[in-house]
Design a protein around this motif. Structure first.
Motif, PDB file in Angstrom:
ATOM      1  N   PHE A  10      30.510  53.970  35.167  1.00 33.07           N
ATOM      2  CA  PHE A  10      31.160  52.977  34.312  1.00 33.07           C
ATOM      3  C   PHE A  10      30.634  51.587  34.671  1.00 33.07           C
ATOM      4  O   PHE A  10      30.749  51.155  35.826  1.00 33.07           O
ATOM      5  N   ALA A  11      30.065  50.889  33.654  1.00 29.02           N
ATOM      6  CA  ALA A  11      29.505  49.548  33.866  1.00 29.02           C
ATOM      7  C   ALA A  11      28.489  49.586  35.020  1.00 29.02           C
ATOM      8  O   ALA A  11      27.482  50.282  34.929  1.00 29.02           O
ATOM      9  N   ILE A  12      28.767  48.853  36.130  1.00 32.00           N
ATOM     10  CA  ILE A  12      27.825  48.879  37.260  1.00 32.00           C
ATOM     11  C   ILE A  12      28.325  49.790  38.380  1.00 32.00           C
ATOM     12  O   ILE A  12      27.806  49.757  39.501  1.00 32.00           O
ATOM     13  N   VAL A  13      29.306  50.631  38.074  1.00 37.62           N
ATOM     14  CA  VAL A  13      29.849  51.555  39.072  1.00 37.62           C
ATOM     15  C   VAL A  13      29.203  52.931  38.903  1.00 37.62           C
ATOM     16  O   VAL A  13      29.212  53.496  37.809  1.00 37.62           O
ATOM     17  N   GLN A 502      48.889  45.852  50.929  1.00 35.38           N
ATOM     18  CA  GLN A 502      47.562  46.371  51.247  1.00 35.38           C
ATOM     19  C   GLN A 502      46.543  45.611  50.398  1.00 35.38           C
ATOM     20  O   GLN A 502      46.902  44.988  49.405  1.00 35.38           O
ATOM     21  N   GLN A 503      45.275  45.677  50.832  1.00 32.07           N
ATOM     22  CA  GLN A 503      44.260  44.887  50.133  1.00 32.07           C
ATOM     23  C   GLN A 503      42.982  45.709  49.942  1.00 32.07           C
ATOM     24  O   GLN A 503      42.525  46.394  50.864  1.00 32.07           O
ATOM     25  N   LEU A 504      42.444  45.618  48.717  1.00 30.38           N
ATOM     26  CA  LEU A 504      41.167  46.259  48.394  1.00 30.38           C
ATOM     27  C   LEU A 504      40.081  45.197  48.310  1.00 30.38           C
ATOM     28  O   LEU A 504      40.333  44.069  47.860  1.00 30.38           O
ATOM     29  N   PHE A 505      38.869  45.580  48.712  1.00 29.00           N
ATOM     30  CA  PHE A 505      37.744  44.649  48.667  1.00 29.00           C
ATOM     31  C   PHE A 505      36.654  45.238  47.773  1.00 29.00           C
ATOM     32  O   PHE A 505      36.272  46.402  47.925  1.00 29.00           O
ATOM     33  N   VAL A 506      36.189  44.419  46.837  1.00 24.63           N
ATOM     34  CA  VAL A 506      35.148  44.846  45.903  1.00 24.63           C
ATOM     35  C   VAL A 506      33.859  44.142  46.271  1.00 24.63           C
ATOM     36  O   VAL A 506      33.833  42.912  46.437  1.00 24.63           O
ATOM     37  N   THR A 507      32.806  44.932  46.427  1.00 23.29           N
ATOM     38  CA  THR A 507      31.514  44.347  46.784  1.00 23.29           C
ATOM     39  C   THR A 507      30.427  44.897  45.868  1.00 23.29           C
ATOM     40  O   THR A 507      30.556  46.008  45.337  1.00 23.29           O
ATOM     41  N   LYS A 508      29.385  44.114  45.691  1.00 23.94           N
ATOM     42  CA  LYS A 508      28.268  44.512  44.818  1.00 23.94           C
ATOM     43  C   LYS A 508      27.010  44.607  45.668  1.00 23.94           C
ATOM     44  O   LYS A 508      26.646  43.657  46.374  1.00 23.94           O
ATOM     45  N   LEU A 509      26.311  45.750  45.599  1.00 26.64           N
ATOM     46  CA  LEU A 509      25.096  45.990  46.361  1.00 26.64           C
ATOM     47  C   LEU A 509      23.928  46.180  45.401  1.00 26.64           C
ATOM     48  O   LEU A 509      24.093  46.758  44.317  1.00 26.64           O
ATOM     49  N   GLN A 516      25.060  48.316  42.342  1.00 23.49           N
ATOM     50  CA  GLN A 516      26.159  49.246  42.564  1.00 23.49           C
ATOM     51  C   GLN A 516      27.391  48.480  43.059  1.00 23.49           C
ATOM     52  O   GLN A 516      27.290  47.611  43.918  1.00 23.49           O
ATOM     53  N   THR A 517      28.543  48.785  42.482  1.00 22.45           N
ATOM     54  CA  THR A 517      29.812  48.199  42.925  1.00 22.45           C
ATOM     55  C   THR A 517      30.592  49.245  43.699  1.00 22.45           C
ATOM     56  O   THR A 517      30.663  50.413  43.295  1.00 22.45           O
ATOM     57  N   SER A 518      31.172  48.813  44.815  1.00 27.03           N
ATOM     58  CA  SER A 518      32.014  49.720  45.599  1.00 27.03           C
ATOM     59  C   SER A 518      33.352  49.053  45.876  1.00 27.03           C
ATOM     60  O   SER A 518      33.459  47.822  45.907  1.00 27.03           O
ATOM     61  N   VAL A 519      34.385  49.874  46.090  1.00 24.15           N
ATOM     62  CA  VAL A 519      35.741  49.383  46.370  1.00 24.15           C
ATOM     63  C   VAL A 519      36.223  50.074  47.639  1.00 24.15           C
ATOM     64  O   VAL A 519      36.160  51.311  47.742  1.00 24.15           O
TER      65      VAL A 519
END
Length: 554
Positions: A10-13, A502-509, A516-519
């Protein structure tokens, strides 16, 4: 509540799977990393339309699935049961979108239309977007917010139903009124035609009998002559008589049968023929005697037969269809008369319908006024806490100028605000700046969220335009909201991010060719570093880390 979200191509995922927790979850990440990717994916799971860039480049399809616990969600359970989609207190929504733009949707493994995802979605998630404050200045959105706070759904449905009924009656009335003159002209013609046919009063199957009687009387002399000739030929002629010849033949064959039994059947046949001819002769005599040459009766028959033919030619129908044509004209006339009667009665019916509409609308207005007092007080308190200490908020409810029933009632609703002491209350769009609008919008959304029955609330960067102590207050309000329901908040503010349970972090590689995006779920240590990054930028210092620890501790 939302338990799990799976995103593929999906998109860049490429692939991401997120397990969600109760309470408040904050989502942060670098600019452009795709912090809202999970929100966008959820939106598609809940029936939003896909765009051309939905599918990851180079992939054939995108697959999205959301898993919900609905054990305590009575409305979702009832909806699923009504559509035969129930599955033991759980709900799995899946959406598949091809690169060509085709889409398939599934609920608990069963294929469903997109509209059903939307219908179910309203019981599962409520999404507040970062551009909601732009809608806040629209009058229809202000009315919608007040009605949402007051819980007016049932009243609005009743009002809409009554307004729809009024519209249908009004349309029917106008059509009847517009066609009134045309109906009058048509009615006059039909009255003349029906009266003429009523007076003639031709009965069912009368014309065939009338036609036969006319032919019989018009040819009575010829019938008499021919029947007399036939009687003579059968029995009454001195030169020739069929019966006398047949009698002689019958006697001869009878004698023949006495000499030869093989001729017995012939004798019987000839004798039977003689008997039948005798009966025919007697019947013919009676028929001849029944022929009545009555000029007066013939004149009456001729006149009625001729009139029937004239009426049939006049109305361009076959004479034998004149009776059914007469019945059809009578029915048309009755219908026109009923339309006129309907027109006379409709004015009263419209008045009664509008009166019922006004009763519901006034009840709605009264409830709006009551809810407005409570809501404006709560909004004023809330925005004052959001670093606008002198702000005052008020809801103005005025009757509309137009009298035509509307599906939303008879009220004009306007949000008014005063930002400084002594400043008069004015329309929201005239007074509030962009940042102030954002804060007012957020305050309203938080207040309304308490009234929403959906177990999951999503805030997608609704804190745009605020900072400092105001941001801290926003974080506290969202955190309090998360005590009772599942809250998911995409944010760029450390004051808000630190308030999450709680906290999620989204990063783009990227490798230069692919992105690629990861969570990922942040641990305590990594969360401290992320809050410090939000505070100080990429240059994380001991001071910013200490500040981050304080924020998380508080």
């Amino acid at each position: 509540m939302l338990l799990n979200l799976s995103i593929k191509n999906f998109a860049i995922v490429s692939f991401v799977e997120i397990d969600w927790q109760q309470g408040m979850t904050t989502i942060t990440g670098e600019t452009g990393a795709g912090k809202s990717i999970a929100i966008d994916a959820l939106g598609l799971c809940l029936g939003e339309r896909a765009t051309t860039n939905t599918v990851r480049p180079g992939s054939q399809k995108a697959e999205l699935s959301a898993h919900f616990d609905i054990a305590n969600n009575d409305k979702a359970i009832a909806w699923l049961a009504a559509h035969d989609l129930t599955q033991d207190g759980e709900c799995l929504i899946r959406r598949v979108i091809t690169a060509e733009g085709r889409s398939k949707a599934y609920i608990n493994g069963s294929a469903v239309p997109l509209a059903q995802l939307k219908a179910l979605g309203q019981f599962l998630i409520n999404i507040h977007g970062q551009h909601d404050h732009q809608l806040l200045i629209k009058s229809h959105e202000q009315r919608k917010l007040l009605d949402g706070y007051a819980g007016h759904q049932n009243l609005l449905e009743k009002l809409k139903s009554q307004q729809k009924q009024w519209q249908q009656l009004q349309l029917e009335f106008k059509l009847l009124e517009q066609n009134h003159q045309q109906r009058q002209a048509q009615q006059q013609l039909l009255q003349y035609q029906v009266k003429e046919l009523d007076e003639f009063n031709l009965q069912e199957q009368e014309f065939p009998q009338l036609e036969n009687d006319y032919k019989r009387h018009s040819n009575s002399q010829q019938l008499l002559t021919l029947s007399e000739q036939c009687v003579k030929q059968l029995d009454n002629s001195e030169q020739f008589s069929m019966l006398s010849l047949l009698q002689k033949c019958s006697d001869d064959i009878t004698e023949l049968a006495e000499l030869d039994s093989n001729a017995s059947e012939l004798a019987q046949l000839v004798n039977e023929a003689r008997i039948q001819l005798e009966e025919a002769s007697n019947d013919l005599i009676h028929y001849q005697q029944s022929i009545d040459i009555d000029p007066q009766a013939y004149a009456l028959i001729e006149e009625r037969y001729s009139t029937a033919l004239q009426l049939a030619r006049k109305h361009q129908v076959a004479p034998e269809n004149l009776v059914s044509f007469h019945a059809n004209l009578s029915q048309q006339l009755t219908t026109l008369q009923q339309d006129d009667d309907r027109l006379l009665n409709m004015a009263n019916e419209l008045e009664q319908c509008q009166s019922k509409y006004l009763d519901i609308a006034k009840k709605l207005s009264k409830s709006r006024a009551k809810a407005a007092k409570s809501l404006q007080q709560r909004i004023t308190t809330s925005i004052q806490q959001l670093n606008m200490p002198d702000a005052c908020f008020e809801l103005s409810i005025c009757p509309k100028q137009q009298t035509t029933p509307s599906e939303f009632g008879i009220d004009e609703i306007e949000f008014l605000v005063s930002m400084n002491p002594g400043q008069p209350l004015e329309a929201l769009h005239k007074v509030a700046s962009g940042g102030e609008l954002s804060r007012i919008s957020l305050a309203i959304q938080v207040i309304l969220a308490e009234r929403v029955v959906t177990p999951t609330l999503i805030f997608d960067e609704v804190d745009v335009g605020i900072s400092g102590p105001t941001a801290a207050m926003v974080g506290q309000q969202l955190q309090l909201l998360g005590e009772n329901t599942q809250v998911i908040c995409v944010t760029h503010l450390p004051q808000v991010a630190s308030k999450g349970h709680q906290q999620l972090f989204v990063t783009k590689l990227t490798d230069g060719k692919h992105t690629q995006t990861s969570v990922s779920m942040l641990s305590k240590e990594s969360r401290e570093r992320e809050i410090a990054r939000l505070l100080a930028g990429d240059s994380i210092t001991e001071s910013s880390l200490a500040n981050a620890r304080d924020m998380l501790a508080s």
